[in-house]
Write a protein that holds these residues in place. Structure first.
Motif, PDB file in Angstrom:
ATOM      1  N   VAL A   1      40.951  -1.618 -16.994  1.00 32.21           N
ATOM      2  CA  VAL A   1      41.041  -0.694 -15.864  1.00 32.21           C
ATOM      3  C   VAL A   1      40.474  -1.402 -14.639  1.00 32.21           C
ATOM      4  CG1 VAL A   1      38.833   0.381 -16.488  1.00 32.21           C
ATOM      5  CG2 VAL A   1      40.411   1.579 -14.962  1.00 32.21           C
ATOM      6  N   GLU A   2      41.236  -1.347 -13.581  1.00 29.78           N
ATOM      7  CA  GLU A   2      40.824  -1.956 -12.327  1.00 29.78           C
ATOM      8  C   GLU A   2      40.855  -0.914 -11.224  1.00 29.78           C
ATOM      9  OE1 GLU A   2      43.393  -5.245 -11.625  1.00 29.78           O
ATOM     10  OE2 GLU A   2      42.451  -6.528 -13.137  1.00 29.78           O
ATOM     11  N   VAL A   3      40.005  -1.108 -10.238  1.00 28.32           N
ATOM     12  CA  VAL A   3      39.912  -0.169  -9.122  1.00 28.32           C
ATOM     13  C   VAL A   3      40.346  -0.881  -7.851  1.00 28.32           C
ATOM     14  CG1 VAL A   3      38.366   1.244  -7.723  1.00 28.32           C
ATOM     15  CG2 VAL A   3      38.080   1.161 -10.205  1.00 28.32           C
ATOM     16  N   SER A   4      41.212  -0.236  -7.107  1.00 28.33           N
ATOM     17  CA  SER A   4      41.664  -0.771  -5.827  1.00 28.33           C
ATOM     18  C   SER A   4      41.432   0.266  -4.744  1.00 28.33           C
ATOM     19  CB  SER A   4      43.156  -1.150  -5.903  1.00 28.33           C
ATOM     20  OG  SER A   4      43.941  -0.012  -6.227  1.00 28.33           O
ATOM     21  N   GLY A   5      41.657  -0.152  -3.502  1.00 27.80           N
ATOM     22  CA  GLY A   5      41.507   0.772  -2.384  1.00 27.80           C
ATOM     23  C   GLY A   5      40.095   0.888  -1.867  1.00 27.80           C
ATOM     24  N   ASN A   6      39.248  -0.113  -2.119  1.00 25.58           N
ATOM     25  CA  ASN A   6      37.846   0.003  -1.726  1.00 25.58           C
ATOM     26  C   ASN A   6      37.587  -0.422  -0.281  1.00 25.58           C
ATOM     27  OD1 ASN A   6      38.536  -2.604  -2.896  1.00 25.58           O
ATOM     28  ND2 ASN A   6      36.411  -3.176  -2.505  1.00 25.58           N
TER      29      ASN A   6
ATOM     30  N   TYR B   1      31.898   7.265 -11.236  1.00 28.08           N
ATOM     31  CA  TYR B   1      30.453   7.199 -11.055  1.00 28.08           C
ATOM     32  C   TYR B   1      30.143   6.525  -9.725  1.00 28.08           C
ATOM     33  CZ  TYR B   1      29.961   8.224 -16.061  1.00 28.08           C
ATOM     34  OH  TYR B   1      30.010   8.816 -17.305  1.00 28.08           O
ATOM     35  N   ILE B   2      28.989   6.888  -9.163  1.00 27.50           N
ATOM     36  CA  ILE B   2      28.472   6.243  -7.964  1.00 27.50           C
ATOM     37  C   ILE B   2      27.130   5.612  -8.303  1.00 27.50           C
ATOM     38  CG2 ILE B   2      27.363   8.356  -7.113  1.00 27.50           C
ATOM     39  CD1 ILE B   2      28.002   7.380  -4.262  1.00 27.50           C
ATOM     40  N   PHE B   3      26.900   4.430  -7.777  1.00 24.48           N
ATOM     41  CA  PHE B   3      25.668   3.719  -8.117  1.00 24.48           C
ATOM     42  C   PHE B   3      24.459   4.430  -7.503  1.00 24.48           C
ATOM     43  CE2 PHE B   3      22.371   0.576  -7.216  1.00 24.48           C
ATOM     44  CZ  PHE B   3      22.178   0.039  -8.482  1.00 24.48           C
TER      45      PHE B   3
ATOM     46  N   SER C   1      35.396  -0.100 -15.468  1.00 20.21           N
ATOM     47  CA  SER C   1      35.868  -1.057 -14.479  1.00 20.21           C
ATOM     48  C   SER C   1      34.682  -1.845 -13.928  1.00 20.21           C
ATOM     49  CB  SER C   1      36.567  -0.333 -13.327  1.00 20.21           C
ATOM     50  OG  SER C   1      35.612   0.386 -12.555  1.00 20.21           O
ATOM     51  N   ASP C   2      34.982  -2.942 -13.313  1.00 16.10           N
ATOM     52  CA  ASP C   2      33.942  -3.628 -12.571  1.00 16.10           C
ATOM     53  C   ASP C   2      33.522  -2.754 -11.387  1.00 16.10           C
ATOM     54  OD1 ASP C   2      33.957  -5.876 -14.192  1.00 16.10           O
ATOM     55  OD2 ASP C   2      35.526  -6.865 -13.007  1.00 16.10           O
TER      56      ASP C   2
ATOM     57  N   VAL D   1      34.732   3.331 -12.406  1.00 16.70           N
ATOM     58  CA  VAL D   1      35.374   4.377 -13.193  1.00 16.70           C
ATOM     59  C   VAL D   1      35.324   3.981 -14.654  1.00 16.70           C
ATOM     60  CG1 VAL D   1      37.693   3.384 -13.006  1.00 16.70           C
ATOM     61  CG2 VAL D   1      37.427   5.845 -13.397  1.00 16.70           C
ATOM     62  N   TYR D   2      35.124   4.957 -15.502  1.00 16.33           N
ATOM     63  CA  TYR D   2      35.160   4.775 -16.948  1.00 16.33           C
ATOM     64  C   TYR D   2      36.433   5.466 -17.445  1.00 16.33           C
ATOM     65  CZ  TYR D   2      30.312   3.156 -16.990  1.00 16.33           C
ATOM     66  OH  TYR D   2      29.161   2.435 -16.794  1.00 16.33           O
TER      67      TYR D   2
END
Length: 750
Positions: free
Chosen positions: A464-469, A500-502, A557-558, A541-542
């Motif tokens: 799973v990868e996250v884009s749009g950051n 999740y947010i750090f 995701s990273d 995201v998990y």
């Protein structure tokens, strides 16, 4: 349901995963499990703290024949009871050679592939040809269907399967994977073992190994099924099945074992991953390495099966537990420590207490129910794989000799340890499996032979990868998008999400095996997209995969840092230079040049600051674009000027403005002059010549003092010739004027 065979088989304790040796005098059966929890189930039922009696008999579990043969659509050593019983037709098994070309949809299927590619992606055909020819090679064939495939005919979920052929070392053959020295022991750091190519006694040679995991969707029970054979049918064997949480492999030199991922070195203790437990309940919080130790004596009629797990001895010497006995009192323990007789065997790494870590013996949780089913071909030979098997005489044969093949099945769901309970982070539930033999029944005996490493039942991998950051400077936030690979393919594969947010220091309060420490869950953020992510925050995201309604593992995701992009580039208002047109420039020229000059007002946007707002100005007064375009040039006669300007701004706060003036110089007033009127009496002029001279002088007084932008002045009518006479009277009236198109002037005289 009544079972057809009633032979007692005494089995000692095991746990977590099932491996079994059985034979007329000695036969090895190796099995592999889905996960650490699955291993617990298998061992937990196998026996009590001491020994228990298991009734052997042919049965069918999850439509798979547990009948000590390898063929679908048959049930060996089975006599149906007078009423009811199992129908062999339609049962699955390792291979399908009874009706290989049948097209009936009601026939069973083979779980091991017999064509295509092996576990390493090599074509199977030449490998099978070598096996049939008796080549002394290793071979690993996987399941005939994709991982987690649903059989629509039976509603059985096929999770994974493996067939493994090990090398043999009898009659001049060489096994490339044996232990080099007698100092190699179970308690040693495996990364310090020395290996070689050599030979071992026939009783230690593993030949065929089978493993399979499947789920019966009705009533939703998961079964682990294993089978195995060995080279010799005579003698006594001592075999260990060791499961490494951190993947291991043979080093390229072939003489040592190494970690697949060097980074795992930071997480292993003396070459092993250590078990950890919840202090309050005893529930496993981190699975570690295990050994299933099998000791067979008395011609294979008795099997003593023991399980050891890798722990930190200090965890049971004060905190979190005061002792192994203290652990055994907790409410959610998967097993108990010790042999059930208040003995707690523990073997320190490298036989040194200074290491703290080591293998501790465990036994069945006495609260678990029976769910093990087993059968041995004790009544006669059965068919071998399509490529045959190896006899003790080093021949390729097409049958397993009597009491040379055994099968086991475990109902994993009965104990609550099936694959649905092994979610957590997406990594190998076991890691690597290594099968070893010992020189005697002592756990500390010298190691002789090994097979592997290999895997079974891993959760289907995905990413799973996250884009749009990144978002633009004019935007208030961004929407993060999670992309999974492979993509969702309902109903076989679906995904659920949690964002999740750090937040440093945020605790991980879950017990789902997923590490979320320092990550705070965002409420109601359970879709593949997360709107409202803002600059300066980190998100991840998990994603959890679900295979045919069976929840799988969770992959994180990273982390991604969300950043509002700074404005890059320029936003510039563009204006032409100011222009002043000289007097006497014609209006057409002025109008043309003014139009070109006005069209030069604009702006240059080489960045991405969002929408650009344009304000036009005429003589410093904001006007609409239409009003701006309607502005006309100054007049060529009257002159004058007009100041135009433009102001631009974008959504990121960038702005610029400029202006310029277009001017024309007014033309000069035309000016002419003329003589005064002249009227003289008769005889005033002495003669005609005098009169003529006076007339000429009078005409010369008509002059152009300023012609403006035109020509010199002129008479409206042509003055008469100077041929007047003093003897006659007369009168001449003249008008003189000039006109440059802007101004005019004239004078008349008589």
């Amino acid at each position: 349901m009544k079972e057809s065979t009633f032979k007692k088989f005494t089995i000692g304790y095991t746990c977590y995963c099932l491996s079994w040796i059985f034979g007329k005098k000695r036969t090895l059966v190796q099995g592999m499990g889905k996960s650490l929890a699955l291993l617990i189930m298998l061992g937990s039922f196998l026996a009590s703290a001491q020994n228990s009696q298991i009734t052997l008999g042919t049965t069918v579990k999850a439509n798979f024949g547990i009948d000590a043969d390898v063929q679908a659509d048959v049930l060996s050593f089975y006599t149906a009871p007078p009423m009811g019983g199992f129908d062999p037709f339609g049962t699955d098994d390792w291979f399908d050679e009874i009706f290989p070309n049948a097209t009936s949809p009601n026939l069973g299927s083979n779980v091991i592939r017999t064509s295509g590619f092996d576990a390493d992606g090599n074509p199977m055909a030449p490998i099978i040809a070598d096996l049939k020819a008796g080549a002394n090679i290793e071979a690993e064939f996987r399941m005939s269907r994709d991982l987690y495939s649903l059989d629509s005919r039976t509603d059985i979920l096929w999770i994974d399967a493996v067939y493994f052929r090990d090398q043999r070392s009898n009659r001049g053959n060489t096994d490339n994977t044996v232990f080099d020295q007698s100092i190699n022991k179970n308690f040693n750091n495996p990364l310090t073992w020395t290996l070689k190519a050599g030979s071992v006694p026939s009783k230690n040679d593993i030949i065929d190994v089978y493993g399979h995991i499947r789920r019966d969707k009705s009533p939703d029970d998961e079964f682990a099924i294993v089978g195995a054979s060995t080279l010799s049918d005579d003698g006594t064997s001592y075999v260990d099945f060791e499961y490494y949480r951190a993947d291991i492999q043979l080093a390229s030199n072939g003489s040592t074992i190494e970690l697949v991922n060097p980074a795992d070195a930071a997480n292993v203790n003396c070459g092993h991953t250590t078990y950890k437990f919840d202090p309050a309940t005893g529930k496993v919080t981190q699975h570690g390495d295990i050994i299933l130790s099998f000791n067979y004596t008395g011609g294979g009629k008795i099997a003593d099966v023991r399980l050891f797990v890798w722990v930190d001895r200090r965890d049971f010497q004060g905190a979190p537990f005061t002792s192994f006995s203290d652990f055994n009192t907790k409410s959610q323990i998967p097993f108990i420590f010790g042999d059930g007789n208040n003995n707690f065997p523990f073997f320190y790494c490298d036989n040194s207490s200074a290491n703290n870590y080591g293998y501790a013996r465990i036994s069945r949780n006495p609260n678990l129910e029976r769910a093990l089913f087993a059968q041995v071909n004790e009544a006669g030979p059965v068919a071998a794989p399509p490529w045959g098997t190896i006899s003790e005489r080093n021949k390729v044969v097409n049958q397993y000799a009597t009491e040379n093949f055994a099968e086991l099945a475990l109902n994993a769901t009965t104990f609550g340890f099936d694959t649905r309970t092994t979610g957590g982070e997406c990594q190998s539930p076991l890691g690597s499996v290594l099968v070893k033999t010992r020189s005697s029944d002592s756990f500390t005996a010298s190691l002789k032979d090994f097979a592997g490493p290999f895997e079974l039942g891993n959760t289907p991998e995905f990413e799973v990868e996250v884009s749009g950051n990144m978002y633009e400077c004019f935007e208030e936030s961004t929407t993060l998008i999670a992309t999974v690979n492979p993509e969702a393919d309902p109903p076989s594969r679906t995904y659920t999400y949690q964002w999740y947010i750090f937040e440093e220091g945020y605790p991980d309060n879950s017990d789902d095996g997923v590490d979320t420490e320092d990550w705070k869950p965002i409420q109601n953020a359970t879709n593949s997209q997360l709107p409202g992510a803002t600059d300066g925050n980190s998100y991840r995201v998990y994603a959890t995969v679900t295979i045919f309604d069976t929840p799988g593992c969770t992959f994180a995701s990273d982390p991604v840092d969300v950043t509002q992009k700074p404005f890059e580039g320029t936003l510039t208002a563009d204006c032409p230079d100011s222009v002043t047109k000289d007097a006497c420039t014609d209006q057409a020229t002025i109008d043309s040049e003014f139009a070109t000059w006005k069209a030069s007002f604009g702006y240059t946007d080489s960045g991405d600051g969002g929408n650009v707002t344009v304000t036009y100005l005429v003589n410093d007064v904001p006007v609409t674009e239409e009003e701006f375009n309607a502005v006309s040039a100054p007049d060529e006669c009257d002159g004058g000027s007009v100041k135009l300007g433009i102001s631009v701004s974008d959504e990121c706060g960038n702005s610029d403005s400029c202006s310029a003036t277009f001017a024309t110089t007014a033309s000069t007033q035309v000016d002419v002059a003329g003589p005064a009127d002249v009227s003289q009496e008769a005889c005033f002029y002495a003669d005609d010549a005098t009169l003529q001279s006076a007339y000429s002088a009078w005409l010369a007084e008509f002059v152009t003092l300023e012609k403006g932008c035109g020509e010199e002045g002129s008479f409206t009518s042509t003055p008469p010739a100077a041929d007047m006479s003093i003897c006659t009277s007369g009168s001449i009236s003249l008008t003189y004027g000039a006109d440059d198109g802007c101004t005019s002037d004239q004078v008349s005289a008589t």
